[in-house]
Design a protein around this motif. Structure first.
Motif, PDB file in Angstrom:
ATOM      1  N   SER A 159    -104.021  -6.860  60.601  1.00  0.00           N
ATOM      2  CA  SER A 159    -102.717  -6.367  61.033  1.00  0.00           C
ATOM      3  C   SER A 159    -102.883  -5.428  62.224  1.00  0.00           C
ATOM      4  N   SER A 160    -101.804  -4.715  62.576  1.00  0.00           N
ATOM      5  CA  SER A 160    -101.780  -3.945  63.823  1.00  0.00           C
ATOM      6  C   SER A 160    -101.808  -2.443  63.567  1.00  0.00           C
ATOM      7  N   PHE A 161    -102.755  -1.798  64.187  1.00  0.00           N
ATOM      8  CA  PHE A 161    -102.828  -0.344  64.200  1.00  0.00           C
ATOM      9  C   PHE A 161    -102.788   0.077  65.671  1.00  0.00           C
ATOM     10  N   TYR A 162    -102.052   1.116  65.988  1.00  0.00           N
ATOM     11  CA  TYR A 162    -101.874   1.443  67.406  1.00  0.00           C
ATOM     12  C   TYR A 162    -101.761   2.957  67.610  1.00  0.00           C
ATOM     13  N   TYR A 163    -102.525   3.714  66.839  1.00  0.00           N
ATOM     14  CA  TYR A 163    -102.363   5.165  66.884  1.00  0.00           C
ATOM     15  C   TYR A 163    -102.988   5.806  68.120  1.00  0.00           C
ATOM     16  N   ASP A 164    -103.755   5.051  68.890  1.00  0.00           N
ATOM     17  CA  ASP A 164    -104.422   5.635  70.050  1.00  0.00           C
ATOM     18  C   ASP A 164    -104.305   4.681  71.234  1.00  0.00           C
ATOM     19  N   GLU A 165    -103.245   4.859  72.008  1.00  0.00           N
ATOM     20  CA  GLU A 165    -102.992   3.947  73.131  1.00  0.00           C
ATOM     21  C   GLU A 165    -103.063   4.641  74.489  1.00  0.00           C
ATOM     22  N   ALA A 166    -103.498   5.876  74.509  1.00  0.00           N
ATOM     23  CA  ALA A 166    -103.528   6.617  75.764  1.00  0.00           C
ATOM     24  C   ALA A 166    -104.403   5.925  76.807  1.00  0.00           C
ATOM     25  N   ASN A 167    -105.420   5.213  76.344  1.00  0.00           N
ATOM     26  CA  ASN A 167    -106.339   4.537  77.264  1.00  0.00           C
ATOM     27  C   ASN A 167    -106.167   3.020  77.240  1.00  0.00           C
ATOM     28  N   PHE A 168    -104.957   2.553  76.934  1.00  0.00           N
ATOM     29  CA  PHE A 168    -104.760   1.110  76.776  1.00  0.00           C
ATOM     30  C   PHE A 168    -105.209   0.341  78.014  1.00  0.00           C
ATOM     31  N   GLY A 169    -104.739   0.732  79.192  1.00  0.00           N
ATOM     32  CA  GLY A 169    -105.081   0.002  80.404  1.00  0.00           C
ATOM     33  C   GLY A 169    -106.571  -0.020  80.676  1.00  0.00           C
ATOM     34  N   ARG A 170    -107.196   1.135  80.548  1.00  0.00           N
ATOM     35  CA  ARG A 170    -108.640   1.237  80.799  1.00  0.00           C
ATOM     36  C   ARG A 170    -109.427   0.377  79.824  1.00  0.00           C
ATOM     37  N   TYR A 171    -109.110   0.489  78.533  1.00  0.00           N
ATOM     38  CA  TYR A 171    -109.864  -0.243  77.526  1.00  0.00           C
ATOM     39  C   TYR A 171    -109.580  -1.740  77.585  1.00  0.00           C
ATOM     40  N   PHE A 172    -108.328  -2.099  77.867  1.00  0.00           N
ATOM     41  CA  PHE A 172    -108.014  -3.528  78.006  1.00  0.00           C
ATOM     42  C   PHE A 172    -108.892  -4.160  79.069  1.00  0.00           C
ATOM     43  N   ASN A 173    -109.036  -3.497  80.197  1.00  0.00           N
ATOM     44  CA  ASN A 173    -109.812  -4.066  81.294  1.00  0.00           C
ATOM     45  C   ASN A 173    -111.314  -3.998  81.055  1.00  0.00           C
ATOM     46  N   GLU A 174    -111.774  -3.111  80.190  1.00  0.00           N
ATOM     47  CA  GLU A 174    -113.174  -3.130  79.796  1.00  0.00           C
ATOM     48  C   GLU A 174    -113.460  -4.302  78.862  1.00  0.00           C
ATOM     49  N   LEU A 175    -112.456  -4.639  78.046  1.00  0.00           N
ATOM     50  CA  LEU A 175    -112.652  -5.693  77.048  1.00  0.00           C
ATOM     51  C   LEU A 175    -112.422  -7.097  77.596  1.00  0.00           C
ATOM     52  N   PHE A 176    -111.437  -7.273  78.484  1.00  0.00           N
ATOM     53  CA  PHE A 176    -110.950  -8.622  78.768  1.00  0.00           C
ATOM     54  C   PHE A 176    -110.864  -8.950  80.261  1.00  0.00           C
TER      55      PHE A 176
END
Length: 331
Positions: A159-176
């Motif tokens: 399921s979805s947990f989203y308690y820490d999204e402050a770095n969404f853009g940075r982490y998205f681009n590190e992952l994908f």
């Protein structure tokens, strides 16, 4: 009576967070996920502490944005604690068919995933649209409680947990990054849109009768559907007046709406079928990923909404992935 309600309502809310939801999730794990975790299942070939985000059809996992929010949240947790992070995304398609690792390899190695109950433990929470501070703190504390367990070496997050999204853009681009097929399609769409464009997104669920949602939702009458489409198209026209000379990428879960907008000479929509990523049987989801990545490249990102339309966070997460401004237009 009013004073009594003022006293009892906060107490009920606190009890819900402190006890009932925790109990409900633990019961779901015991009753539903227990069947997948057995003492005789093969053990992992890589006995190291790890968190693996699961999307394999054992429960409802949410839409693409919901899944991505959870992935970046737990990738951040693993970075902070120095443990292995993986993604097991196989339902209803393989994530690697659309997105592949960028600077961090989250793919599971052969023999890495285990469902042996001595080594692996399921962690579950149902999806919620609440993103208030109490909800986020609840998710954080629940995660810390489960993931601090060292009796199991693999923690499988459902399921979805989203308690820490402050770095969404940075982490998205590190992952994908886009898989080769998606990159080729992206280049073609970017050529049609031009160097600078804006995006406008609208989410209807089943209001217009042309989208299949995992759970049934409201459907409007034919007259109400026509009226809603026309009102939303007028919003697209207004936004074009704010950005004259620029093309507009229109994304939506409704083909009827995108086709209505495409009659405007400056509107562009991606080709392919429109489908929800949590619905089994859809042949191809390239359009969903193209829309997300193209929104990330828009100069301005807009989301339009009026009652009874659904908000969602697809365009917002795409904007964050591209470090773009996001604007919600309510009308």
């Amino acid at each position: 009576m009013k004073n009594f309600r003022k006293i009892i309502q906060p107490a009920r809310t606190w009890i819900n967070y402190a006890f009932f939801r925790r109990y409900r999730y633990a019961r779901k794990i015991r009753r539903h996920f227990k069947q997948y975790y057995t003492p005789d299942a093969p053990e992992t070939l890589f006995p190291e502490q790890s968190v693996i985000c699961m999307a394999d059809g054992k429960c409802h996992h949410g839409g693409l944005a919901d899944r991505l929010r959870s992935f970046v949240t737990y990738y951040g947790y693993c970075r902070k604690h120095g443990i292995r992070f993986g993604i097991h995304f196989t339902f209803p398609f393989r994530l690697e068919d659309y997105l592949i690792p960028n600077s961090y390899d989250w793919r599971l190695r052969p023999g890495e995933l285990t469902f042996n109950q001595k080594q692996a433990r399921a962690f579950y929470m149902d999806n919620t649209s609440d993103d208030g501070p109490r909800e986020l703190e609840f998710q954080r504390k629940l995660s810390d409680r489960y993931l601090s367990d060292r009796h199991h070496i693999q923690h499988h997050v459902y399921s979805s947990f989203y308690y820490d999204e402050a770095n969404f853009g940075r982490y998205f681009n590190e992952l994908f990054r886009p898989a080769p097929r998606i990159e080729t399609l992206l280049e073609k769409e970017r050529h049609s849109l031009g160097d600078s464009y804006i995006s406008v997104s609208a989410r209807f669920l089943e209001l217009l009768g042309d989208f299949k949602e995992p759970k049934a939702t409201l459907r409007l009458s034919p007259e109400e559907q026509t009226d809603l489409i026309e009102r939303c198209v007028r919003q697209v026209e207004k936004l074009h007046s704010l950005h004259p000379g620029m093309n507009i990428l229109v994304t939506s879960d409704s083909r009827r709406f995108t086709e209505a907008c495409s009659r405007l000479p400056y509107v562009h929509s991606t080709p392919g079928q429109i489908s929800h990523v949590d619905v089994e049987g859809e042949a191809d989801h390239a359009r969903t990923f193209l829309d997300f990545l193209l929104i990330a490249g828009a100069s301005h990102v807009y989301q339009i909404r009026t009652a009874p339309m659904y908000g969602g966070n697809f365009s917002l997460r795409a904007a964050q992935a591209g470090s773009r401004p996001h604007n919600l237009i309510s009308f």
